[in-house]
Structure formats: structure tokens, C-alpha cells
Design an enzyme around this catalytic site. Structure first.
Site, PDB file in Angstrom:
ATOM      1  N   SER A  11       0.556  -0.985  -0.303  1.00 56.78           N
ATOM      2  CA  SER A  11       0.024   0.299  -0.152  1.00 56.78           C
ATOM      3  C   SER A  11       1.063   1.816  -0.552  1.00 56.78           C
ATOM      4  O   SER A  11       0.270   2.272   0.065  1.00 56.78           O
ATOM      5  CB  SER A  11      -0.998   0.229   1.280  1.00 56.78           C
ATOM      6  OG  SER A  11      -0.022  -0.018   2.516  1.00 56.78           O
ATOM      7  N   ARG A  12       2.301   1.181   0.288  1.00 54.84           N
ATOM      8  CA  ARG A  12       2.785   2.136  -0.079  1.00 54.84           C
ATOM      9  C   ARG A  12       4.385   2.096  -0.094  1.00 54.84           C
ATOM     10  O   ARG A  12       4.477   0.515  -0.064  1.00 54.84           O
ATOM     11  CB  ARG A  12       2.986   3.169   1.560  1.00 54.84           C
ATOM     12  CG  ARG A  12       3.519   2.792   2.374  1.00 54.84           C
ATOM     13  CD  ARG A  12       2.538   3.007   4.212  1.00 54.84           C
ATOM     14  NE  ARG A  12       2.786   1.927   5.146  1.00 54.84           N
ATOM     15  CZ  ARG A  12       4.590   2.215   5.663  1.00 54.84           C
ATOM     16  NH1 ARG A  12       4.862   3.212   5.809  1.00 54.84           N
ATOM     17  NH2 ARG A  12       3.909   2.038   7.412  1.00 54.84           N
ATOM     18  N   ASN A  87       7.962  -8.408   0.237  1.00 59.77           N
ATOM     19  CA  ASN A  87       7.870  -6.497   0.184  1.00 59.77           C
ATOM     20  C   ASN A  87       8.228  -6.589   1.095  1.00 59.77           C
ATOM     21  O   ASN A  87       9.226  -5.546   1.895  1.00 59.77           O
ATOM     22  CB  ASN A  87       7.299  -5.366  -1.290  1.00 59.77           C
ATOM     23  CG  ASN A  87       7.296  -4.501  -0.530  1.00 59.77           C
ATOM     24  OD1 ASN A  87       8.604  -3.656  -0.732  1.00 59.77           O
ATOM     25  ND2 ASN A  87       6.641  -3.812   0.438  1.00 59.77           N
ATOM     26  N   SER A 139      18.140  -6.096   1.185  1.00 62.63           N
ATOM     27  CA  SER A 139      18.455  -4.322   1.408  1.00 62.63           C
ATOM     28  C   SER A 139      20.512  -4.727   1.079  1.00 62.63           C
ATOM     29  O   SER A 139      21.060  -6.023   1.069  1.00 62.63           O
ATOM     30  CB  SER A 139      18.637  -4.327   2.680  1.00 62.63           C
ATOM     31  OG  SER A 139      19.366  -3.666   2.681  1.00 62.63           O
ATOM     32  N   TYR A 152      18.028  -5.998  11.355  1.00 65.19           N
ATOM     33  CA  TYR A 152      17.667  -6.125  10.159  1.00 65.19           C
ATOM     34  C   TYR A 152      18.720  -6.410   9.048  1.00 65.19           C
ATOM     35  O   TYR A 152      18.222  -7.415   8.349  1.00 65.19           O
ATOM     36  CB  TYR A 152      17.798  -4.527  10.197  1.00 65.19           C
ATOM     37  CG  TYR A 152      17.005  -3.848   8.484  1.00 65.19           C
ATOM     38  CD1 TYR A 152      15.991  -4.401   8.254  1.00 65.19           C
ATOM     39  CD2 TYR A 152      17.674  -4.068   7.492  1.00 65.19           C
ATOM     40  CE1 TYR A 152      14.788  -4.169   7.111  1.00 65.19           C
ATOM     41  CE2 TYR A 152      17.798  -3.450   6.437  1.00 65.19           C
ATOM     42  CZ  TYR A 152      15.960  -3.771   5.971  1.00 65.19           C
ATOM     43  OH  TYR A 152      15.852  -3.098   4.674  1.00 65.19           O
ATOM     44  N   ALA A 154      20.508  -9.321   9.522  1.00 63.71           N
ATOM     45  CA  ALA A 154      20.165 -10.529   9.316  1.00 63.71           C
ATOM     46  C   ALA A 154      19.402 -11.146   8.923  1.00 63.71           C
ATOM     47  O   ALA A 154      19.408 -11.937   7.788  1.00 63.71           O
ATOM     48  CB  ALA A 154      20.298 -10.903  11.247  1.00 63.71           C
ATOM     49  N   LYS A 156      17.607  -9.503   6.361  1.00 63.40           N
ATOM     50  CA  LYS A 156      17.552  -9.658   5.555  1.00 63.40           C
ATOM     51  C   LYS A 156      19.559 -10.643   4.819  1.00 63.40           C
ATOM     52  O   LYS A 156      18.858 -11.062   3.276  1.00 63.40           O
ATOM     53  CB  LYS A 156      18.357  -7.970   4.944  1.00 63.40           C
ATOM     54  CG  LYS A 156      17.131  -6.831   5.529  1.00 63.40           C
ATOM     55  CD  LYS A 156      16.238  -7.369   4.499  1.00 63.40           C
ATOM     56  CE  LYS A 156      14.863  -6.259   4.543  1.00 63.40           C
ATOM     57  NZ  LYS A 156      13.465  -6.867   3.727  1.00 63.40           N
TER      58      LYS A 156
END
Ligand code: NAP
Length: 244
Positions: A11-12, A87, A139, A152, A154, A156
Site C-alpha cells: 500500500s505504500r 516486500n 537490502s 535487520y 540478519a 535481510k
């Protein structure tokens, strides 16, 4: 029959741009969202321009069983799931000494386990169709690490390993699975950073600017479209040259 793209957290931000890109290219769109918002209403309006079918479906990526229902509903209404874009993601940044167990497990549960949950529930349908494309949003932090982002990074990095393993398992079923590793992209996720941090990061980027959501969406489309017939198990950075 038109092709169907399902985007989690659509949605964004990057997810929204991906939904718009696939709609522009004629794909029917399934947008997964967590909570009703004005963003979702705006996106529905925007997508109505493209003469494609649009379904918005609520669900938290951490809810494994819910994704069984979602996948079934999409198949019943749209007939196939041709592209899955994992995502949905969050950050809970802090140095390890201050990071709580919850800070760590929340990020792993949404970013990494969420990618597993959705893939696991969708891939049986792709297997039956004997075709599919999955694009997982990782990422560059999952490649290089970052102070204050151990949770984060770990999550990704886990997504990259998950992508490569699944690509090997499902190649024989004509399901191509890749990861995209964005660098510093202008969205709500990065809006919380101060001007000083932003300037510092921009100075480390050879192209000297943040990326746009459209620049990420173009790469996701390239890997997710049926024209991609020979790229699988790869991680492709979209980062203005930050990691090379
Ligand atoms: P964003 O603007 O914060 O959007 C995140 C999206 O994920 C929102 O739609 C959010 O839904 C959804 N989401 C979060 N938790 C969810 C959950 N448990 N279940 C379902 N949906 C959930 O972030 P973004 O910058 O577009 O990031 C999108 C992806 O790109 C993330 O995986 C992120 O890690 C990755 N990424 C971003 C950057 C960057 O610089 N922006 C860089 C590298 C990688 P709600 O609206 O309901 O919260």
C-alpha cells in the site's frame, strides 16, 4: 489470460511503486496490506487508470495460516499467481547492547519468517502451474551489515540465503526466484533519518543521491516479468553504486 502479481506490504513505499509498475505492464494486481489507510484508497484510484483487475487483501505476513486462505482466495478469484513480490518489511534499529529480544524477533518474524510464510503458501500453486516468478526484497545491509541494524541485517541476509536455496529447489518447475537489494531509497522507512545522517549517507553513494521507489520497481519488474527466463538465484543491488 492476464498475469497476476501479488505484492506484500503493497500500500505504500516500494511495494506501491511495484504494484503500479506491474499494473502499467498489464498485470492484474493483488495488494496485500496490514491496515486500511488513505494510502490504500489513493493506490486503488491510481490503479483504476490501467484497466487491470485489482484485489486488496488484508493480512499480516507473520500469520502463516492466513496466507493459506489468501493464496486460495486469489486463485479462486483471479485463476493464478504468476508473480510474488515479498516486500513487507520493518526496521527496529538500535545498537546491540540496547536491542531487546523483542526488537530482534519482531524484525526476523516480519522480514524473514514473513517471506517464508507467504512463499510457502503461494508456491504450491506456482508448482502446479509450472511457472512463476518470486522477487524477494532484501537490502544491501544484508550484504554489508550496519551498526545499529544487527536484527535487520540478519533478516535481510537470511532472505538472500532463502532466495538462493528456493531458486535451486524450484528451477525444475520453471519458478525463477531472485532477490533485489535496495540501497538508500526515499520512503517512509528512511524519512525518520535526520538531515545530517541523510547527507552522510548520500556522500557515500557514488551517484550522490537517494534512489526512488520507481528505480527499485523497474528492477523488480525486470526480474518478475515472464520475459525473465534465465536469471534465478541472484541478488541484484539497486543502490547508486554504494556496494560494488
Ligand atoms: P515502508 O514505506 O515502511 O513500507 C513498508 C510496507 O510493509 C508497508 O506497506 C507496511 O504495511 C508493510 N508491512 C510492514 N509489516 C508488515 C506485516 N507484518 N505484514 C504485512 N505488511 C507489513 O518501507 P519501504 O521503504 O517501502 O520498504 C519496503 C521493503 O524494502 C522492505 O522490505 C524494506 O526492508 C526494503 N528496503 C527498503 C529500503 C529503503 O531505503 N527504503 C532499503 C532496502 C530495503 P503498513 O502500511 O500496514 O505498515
Amino acid at each position: 489470460m492476464s498475469k497476476v502479481a501479488l505484492i506484500t506490504g503493497g500500500s505504500r513505499g516500494i511495494g506501491k511503486a511495484v504494484a503500479i509498475k506491474f499494473a502499467k505492464e498489464g498485470y492484474d494486481i493483488v495488494i496485500n496490506y496490514r491496515s486500511e489507510s488513505d494510502n490504500l484508497k489513493e493506490l486503488k484510484n491510481e490503479l483504476s487508470k490501467y484497466n487491470v483487475k485489482v484485489m486488496c487483501i488484508s493480512g499480516d505476513v507473520t500469520a502463516f495460516d492466513r496466507w493459506g486462505e489468501i493464496a486460495k482466495e486469489v486463485i479462486e478469484k483471479f485463476g493464478s499467481i504468476d508473480v510474488l513480490v515479498n516486500n513487507a518489511g520493518i526496521t527496529k534499529d538500535t545498537l546491540l547492547l540496547r536491542m531487546s529480544e523483542k526488537d530482534f524477533s519482531d524484525v526476523i518474524d516480519i522480514n524473514l519468517k514473513g517471506t517464508f510464510n507467504v512463499t510457502k503458501q503461494v508456491i504450491p500453486y506456482m508448482t502446479k502451474q509450472r511457472r512463476g516468478r518470486i522477487v524477494n526484497i532484501s537490502s544491501i545491509i544484508g550484504i554489508i551489515g550496519n551498526a545499529g541494524q544487527a536484527n535487520y541485517a540478519a533478516s535481510k541476509a537470511g532472505i538472500i540465503a532463502f532466495t538462493k536455496s528456493c531458486a535451486k529447489e524450484f528451477a525444475s518447475r520453471n519458478i525463477l526466484i531472485n532477490a533485489v537489494a535496495p540501497g538508500f531509497i526515499k520512503t517512509d522507512m528512511t524519512a525518520v533519518l535526520s538531515d545530517a545522517i541523510r547527507e552522510n549517507i548520500n556522500n557515500q553513494i557514488p551517484l550522490k543521491r537517494e534512489g526512488t521507489v520507481e528505480e527499485v520497481a523497474n528492477l523488480v519488474y525486470f526480474l518478475g516479468a515472464e520475459e525473465n527466463t534465465y536469471i534465478t538465484g541472484q541478488v541484484i543491488n539497486v543502490d547508486g553504486g554504494m556496494v560494488c
